[in-house]
Design a protein around this motif. Structure first.
Motif, mmCIF file in Angstrom:
data_model
loop_
_atom_site.group_PDB
_atom_site.id
_atom_site.type_symbol
_atom_site.label_atom_id
_atom_site.label_comp_id
_atom_site.label_asym_id
_atom_site.label_seq_id
_atom_site.Cartn_x
_atom_site.Cartn_y
_atom_site.Cartn_z
ATOM 1 N N GLU A 1 14.808 100.024 59.777
ATOM 2 C CA GLU A 1 13.688 100.366 58.913
ATOM 3 C C GLU A 1 12.666 99.234 58.867
ATOM 4 N N THR B 1 9.888 100.388 53.742
ATOM 5 C CA THR B 1 10.867 101.462 53.580
ATOM 6 C C THR B 1 12.180 100.917 53.030
ATOM 7 N N ARG C 1 13.823 102.182 49.585
ATOM 8 C CA ARG C 1 15.145 102.807 49.613
ATOM 9 C C ARG C 1 16.141 102.024 48.764
ATOM 10 N N GLN D 1 10.297 109.571 50.581
ATOM 11 C CA GLN D 1 10.358 110.781 51.404
ATOM 12 C C GLN D 1 9.078 110.958 52.211
ATOM 13 N N GLN E 1 9.171 108.615 55.150
ATOM 14 C CA GLN E 1 10.120 109.071 56.164
ATOM 15 C C GLN E 1 9.624 110.300 56.910
ATOM 16 N N GLU F 1 10.250 102.031 64.614
ATOM 17 C CA GLU F 1 11.156 103.093 65.040
ATOM 18 C C GLU F 1 11.003 103.206 66.551
#
Length: 350
Positions: free
Chosen positions: A2, A6, A10, A122, A125, A191
């Motif tokens: 991540e 993020t 989280r 959310q 993501q 990512e």
């Protein structure tokens, strides 16, 4: 892996779900030199555990001590956000490890249902860019569709911040170069997706944290629809794979599109894409080829470093011409080597 924003969100959501009081800390403004830019996030729970950072460590140490001695209310006296400044005086700058003259202004927000961190997480993501508007009087938050990034705005009553999706790197081709690039990209918070439809190439290719796709490159690009937080790099040397990916990537919102290859093959690729696939000059100007910055790289690891340096530079808005692209660097090296033949002293390339 991540990205840091993020991870902070989280972790904060997880702490609150576990029943721990949590404070979300945002760097709202800075003056002079500062260790972390505006928009940086940190979360700290009632036990003094932290994730993320807002300084080189000294401000975090001060806040941890406050909370351990007096609980979360030592940081936020009420259930509403508080604004805190560090480094106003020279003594404070020295005490908190800020560079000379540096001042940082923080917003400390007690996390509650009004904070809407789970919704914000959310959205990140799902690769949605979000504007978050925090009411400093009540702690209530309004989330709305927003630009992917921006400098926070702090006024008397509100803090407005912008959170975009995690940076994403799509690599066409599974091999040594994609392995080294994947490792670097993961450590930088990207990512990473590696695409290779050739079974013999991807059969032994594995890396924790990286998605390996066997789709045709153009199918993958069309499915993912690269956004303005996505980079695409073609690494196979096979026009049947690289060109298909590049055609669609160059017509997407991807912030970086590149391909490896010699200068000759890069020129042939541009001609091929223009003549046979009708890509415009504007599209082709977006293509970084040969991909990378000139650092005299020779090994796969060094070439990966060269390409990732250019990807990060473009992501961060560094203009071409500050770092030297591969083609310019090689041209300069060739000119130096040609000129050196008239001299007895050797020319060393660094």
């Amino acid at each position: 892996m991540e990205d840091l924003d993020t991870l902070v969100l989280r972790t904060a959501v997880g702490w609150r779900a576990a029943g721990l009081p949590v404070v979300l800390v945002t760097v709202a403004r800075t003056w002079g030199s500062s260790p972390r830019p505006p928009g940086s996030l940190m979360a700290i729970n009632g036990q003094g555990e932290t994730v993320g950072s807002v300084s080189g460590g000294c401000i975090e140490d001060d806040m941890i001590q406050r909370i351990r001695e007096g609980g979360v209310r030592a940081a936020c006296a009420t259930d509403t956000p508080a604004v805190l400044r560090y480094g106003i005086s020279a003594d404070e700058a020295h005490r908190f490890g800020l560079p000379c003259g540096g001042t940082v202004e923080l917003v400390l927000e007690p996390v509650s249902g009004r904070s809407r961190l789970d919704e914000l997480l959310q959205a990140c993501q799902r690769r949605r860019s979000t504007e978050r508007r925090l009411d400093l009087r009540t702690g209530a938050v309004v989330l709305s569709e927003g630009r992917r990034d921006g400098v926070p705005r702090l006024d008397e009553h509100h803090l407005t911040t912008y959170l975009g999706p995690q940076a994403r790197l799509i690599l066409i081709g599974a091999g040594d170069l994609s392995r080294f690039m994947g490792q670097m990209a993961l450590s930088l918070g990207f990512e990473v997706i590696v695409c290779d439809p050739r079974e013999e190439h991807r059969a032994s290719w594995r890396m924790d944290g990286v998605v390996l796709s066997h789709e045709m490159p153009d199918d993958l690009i069309l499915r993912l629809k690269p956004d303005a937080r996505t980079a695409v790099v073609a690494l196979t040397h096979d026009p049947k794979l690289d060109d298909l990916a590049l055609i669609d990537a160059l017509q997407s919102e991807a912030f970086y599109v590149g391909a490896i290859g010699s200068r000759r093959h890069s020129a042939l690729r541009r001609e091929r894409l223009h003549t046979h696939f009708d890509l415009s000059e504007d599209d082709l100007r977006r293509l970084h080829g040969p991909a990378g910055l000139y650092i005299g790289s020779k090994t796969p690891a060094e070439i990966a470093l060269s390409i990732m340096a250019e990807v990060v530079a473009v992501k961060n808005g560094v203009r071409q011409g500050a770092p030297v692209p591969v083609s310019v660097g090689k041209s300069r090296l060739e000119a130096a080597e040609t000129g050196s033949q008239a001299f007895t002293a050797p020319v060393c390339a660094v």
